[in-house]
Design a protein around this motif. Sequence first.
Motif, PDB file in Angstrom:
ATOM      1  N   GLU A 280       0.807  -1.222   0.000  1.00  0.00           N
ATOM      2  CA  GLU A 280       0.000   0.000   0.000  1.00  0.00           C
ATOM      3  C   GLU A 280       0.844   1.279   0.000  1.00  0.00           C
ATOM      4  O   GLU A 280       0.312   2.381  -0.105  1.00  0.00           O
ATOM      5  N   ALA A 281       2.139   1.141   0.128  1.00  0.00           N
ATOM      6  CA  ALA A 281       3.022   2.302   0.314  1.00  0.00           C
ATOM      7  C   ALA A 281       3.259   3.067  -0.988  1.00  0.00           C
ATOM      8  O   ALA A 281       3.378   2.476  -2.063  1.00  0.00           O
ATOM      9  N   ARG A 282       3.345   4.380  -0.854  1.00  0.00           N
ATOM     10  CA  ARG A 282       3.831   5.201  -1.966  1.00  0.00           C
ATOM     11  C   ARG A 282       5.352   5.097  -1.964  1.00  0.00           C
ATOM     12  O   ARG A 282       5.969   4.965  -0.909  1.00  0.00           O
ATOM     13  N   VAL A 283       5.952   5.176  -3.148  1.00  0.00           N
ATOM     14  CA  VAL A 283       7.394   4.993  -3.284  1.00  0.00           C
ATOM     15  C   VAL A 283       7.996   6.259  -3.885  1.00  0.00           C
ATOM     16  O   VAL A 283       7.657   6.648  -5.004  1.00  0.00           O
ATOM     17  N   PHE A 284       8.903   6.875  -3.124  1.00  0.00           N
ATOM     18  CA  PHE A 284       9.584   8.075  -3.582  1.00  0.00           C
ATOM     19  C   PHE A 284      11.048   7.738  -3.832  1.00  0.00           C
ATOM     20  O   PHE A 284      11.780   7.370  -2.919  1.00  0.00           O
ATOM     21  N   ALA A 285      11.450   7.851  -5.092  1.00  0.00           N
ATOM     22  CA  ALA A 285      12.812   7.539  -5.507  1.00  0.00           C
ATOM     23  C   ALA A 285      13.645   8.820  -5.471  1.00  0.00           C
ATOM     24  O   ALA A 285      13.287   9.816  -6.105  1.00  0.00           O
ATOM     25  N   PHE A 286      14.736   8.794  -4.752  1.00  0.00           N
ATOM     26  CA  PHE A 286      15.608   9.961  -4.626  1.00  0.00           C
ATOM     27  C   PHE A 286      16.701   9.901  -5.684  1.00  0.00           C
ATOM     28  O   PHE A 286      17.417   8.908  -5.790  1.00  0.00           O
ATOM     29  N   THR A 287      16.803  10.991  -6.464  1.00  0.00           N
ATOM     30  CA  THR A 287      17.783  11.072  -7.532  1.00  0.00           C
ATOM     31  C   THR A 287      18.145  12.533  -7.775  1.00  0.00           C
ATOM     32  O   THR A 287      17.283  13.412  -7.664  1.00  0.00           O
ATOM     33  N   THR A 288      19.377  12.770  -8.123  1.00  0.00           N
ATOM     34  CA  THR A 288      19.818  14.140  -8.415  1.00  0.00           C
ATOM     35  C   THR A 288      19.194  14.665  -9.703  1.00  0.00           C
ATOM     36  O   THR A 288      19.214  15.860  -9.951  1.00  0.00           O
ATOM     37  N   ARG A 289      18.620  13.771 -10.512  1.00  0.00           N
ATOM     38  CA  ARG A 289      18.023  14.178 -11.790  1.00  0.00           C
ATOM     39  C   ARG A 289      16.560  14.594 -11.670  1.00  0.00           C
ATOM     40  O   ARG A 289      15.955  15.027 -12.642  1.00  0.00           O
ATOM     41  N   ALA A 290      15.966  14.463 -10.500  1.00  0.00           N
ATOM     42  CA  ALA A 290      14.547  14.797 -10.317  1.00  0.00           C
ATOM     43  C   ALA A 290      14.331  16.301 -10.338  1.00  0.00           C
ATOM     44  O   ALA A 290      15.252  17.083 -10.094  1.00  0.00           O
ATOM     45  N   THR A 291      13.108  16.693 -10.605  1.00  0.00           N
ATOM     46  CA  THR A 291      12.754  18.111 -10.581  1.00  0.00           C
ATOM     47  C   THR A 291      11.944  18.477  -9.337  1.00  0.00           C
ATOM     48  O   THR A 291      11.900  19.642  -8.960  1.00  0.00           O
ATOM     49  N   THR A 292      11.308  17.504  -8.709  1.00  0.00           N
ATOM     50  CA  THR A 292      10.507  17.757  -7.509  1.00  0.00           C
ATOM     51  C   THR A 292      11.399  17.731  -6.275  1.00  0.00           C
ATOM     52  O   THR A 292      12.146  16.771  -6.077  1.00  0.00           O
ATOM     53  N   ARG A 293      11.308  18.758  -5.462  1.00  0.00           N
ATOM     54  CA  ARG A 293      12.068  18.790  -4.212  1.00  0.00           C
ATOM     55  C   ARG A 293      11.416  17.884  -3.171  1.00  0.00           C
ATOM     56  O   ARG A 293      10.187  17.799  -3.093  1.00  0.00           O
ATOM     57  N   PHE A 294      12.225  17.276  -2.340  1.00  0.00           N
ATOM     58  CA  PHE A 294      11.718  16.382  -1.307  1.00  0.00           C
ATOM     59  C   PHE A 294      10.816  17.105  -0.314  1.00  0.00           C
ATOM     60  O   PHE A 294       9.955  16.495   0.317  1.00  0.00           O
ATOM     61  N   THR A 295      10.962  18.416  -0.173  1.00  0.00           N
ATOM     62  CA  THR A 295      10.137  19.189   0.752  1.00  0.00           C
ATOM     63  C   THR A 295       8.783  19.567   0.152  1.00  0.00           C
ATOM     64  O   THR A 295       7.928  20.105   0.859  1.00  0.00           O
ATOM     65  N   ASP A 296       8.571  19.286  -1.122  1.00  0.00           N
ATOM     66  CA  ASP A 296       7.302  19.598  -1.773  1.00  0.00           C
ATOM     67  C   ASP A 296       6.271  18.481  -1.637  1.00  0.00           C
ATOM     68  O   ASP A 296       5.180  18.580  -2.196  1.00  0.00           O
TER      69      ASP A 296
ATOM     70  N   TYR B 189       4.102  13.880   3.121  1.00  0.00           N
ATOM     71  CA  TYR B 189       4.336  12.466   3.381  1.00  0.00           C
ATOM     72  C   TYR B 189       3.221  11.877   4.222  1.00  0.00           C
ATOM     73  O   TYR B 189       2.563  12.561   5.000  1.00  0.00           O
ATOM     74  N   ARG B 190       3.040  10.571   4.044  1.00  0.00           N
ATOM     75  CA  ARG B 190       2.058   9.807   4.814  1.00  0.00           C
ATOM     76  C   ARG B 190       2.780   8.703   5.578  1.00  0.00           C
ATOM     77  O   ARG B 190       3.851   8.254   5.158  1.00  0.00           O
ATOM     78  N   PRO B 191       2.158   8.237   6.652  1.00  0.00           N
ATOM     79  CA  PRO B 191       2.751   7.107   7.375  1.00  0.00           C
ATOM     80  C   PRO B 191       2.999   5.926   6.438  1.00  0.00           C
ATOM     81  O   PRO B 191       2.152   5.598   5.606  1.00  0.00           O
ATOM     82  N   GLY B 192       4.172   5.351   6.554  1.00  0.00           N
ATOM     83  CA  GLY B 192       4.504   4.170   5.776  1.00  0.00           C
ATOM     84  C   GLY B 192       5.029   4.417   4.378  1.00  0.00           C
ATOM     85  O   GLY B 192       5.251   3.468   3.623  1.00  0.00           O
ATOM     86  N   ASP B 193       5.261   5.676   3.993  1.00  0.00           N
ATOM     87  CA  ASP B 193       5.841   5.943   2.681  1.00  0.00           C
ATOM     88  C   ASP B 193       7.222   5.300   2.570  1.00  0.00           C
ATOM     89  O   ASP B 193       7.930   5.134   3.569  1.00  0.00           O
ATOM     90  N   VAL B 194       7.606   4.970   1.340  1.00  0.00           N
ATOM     91  CA  VAL B 194       8.918   4.386   1.052  1.00  0.00           C
ATOM     92  C   VAL B 194       9.830   5.474   0.501  1.00  0.00           C
ATOM     93  O   VAL B 194       9.460   6.191  -0.428  1.00  0.00           O
ATOM     94  N   LEU B 195      11.020   5.570   1.074  1.00  0.00           N
ATOM     95  CA  LEU B 195      12.070   6.471   0.599  1.00  0.00           C
ATOM     96  C   LEU B 195      13.143   5.578  -0.017  1.00  0.00           C
ATOM     97  O   LEU B 195      13.842   4.853   0.687  1.00  0.00           O
ATOM     98  N   LEU B 196      13.258   5.599  -1.332  1.00  0.00           N
ATOM     99  CA  LEU B 196      14.122   4.688  -2.081  1.00  0.00           C
ATOM    100  C   LEU B 196      15.400   5.394  -2.505  1.00  0.00           C
ATOM    101  O   LEU B 196      15.350   6.435  -3.169  1.00  0.00           O
ATOM    102  N   PHE B 197      16.534   4.798  -2.135  1.00  0.00           N
ATOM    103  CA  PHE B 197      17.850   5.366  -2.439  1.00  0.00           C
ATOM    104  C   PHE B 197      18.702   4.342  -3.168  1.00  0.00           C
ATOM    105  O   PHE B 197      18.661   3.153  -2.865  1.00  0.00           O
ATOM    106  N   GLY B 198      19.518   4.832  -4.107  1.00  0.00           N
ATOM    107  CA  GLY B 198      20.369   3.958  -4.900  1.00  0.00           C
ATOM    108  C   GLY B 198      21.734   3.746  -4.294  1.00  0.00           C
ATOM    109  O   GLY B 198      22.088   4.367  -3.290  1.00  0.00           O
TER     110      GLY B 198
END
Length: 159
Positions: free
Chosen positions: A77-93, A96-105
């Motif tokens: 049920e979790a939303r998945v947020f992939a962190f990358t230097t190529r993204a345009t959306t800032r992490f502060t924008d 977040y909800r309980p149980g979100d996934v923060l995905l790092f390479g």
Amino acid sequence: MPESSLAHIVYYEPRIPGNTGSAIRLAAVTGARLHLVEPLGFDLSEAKLKRAGLDYHDLAVMDVHPSLDAALDALPEARVFAFTTRATTRFTDVEYRPGDVLLFGPEPTGLPPEALKHPRVTDELRIPMLPGRRSLNLTNAASIAVYEVWRQAGFAEGA
């Protein structure tokens, strides 16, 4: 703190034991749950991993998964947020909800295209940096993101 009340940190194929040890410590002090996606670039009994995690190993919740699909299947049920230097959306924008996934390479390459294009990825996020810089340390980036999630939750259960 219930395991779903904060976030899930997912390290995709981590390679540096000290960073994963620091992530264990991060999970222990924030209540986030750490997930490692194989293959790992080290043995979980490695001294550098234990040293970086100090005595927090027993206080953190950590799972090891054979693939990204297996990790995400464990969090259906979790939303998945992939962190990358190529993204345009800032992490502060993000709200977040309980149980979100923060995905790092992995260090030093970041998430590969196949992970970024995974159908479960909700959005790609970036942490702002000065121009001309390659990236943050893996666990520093995860810490910044986890603390934003926790801040938005009012630092629930925090002292």
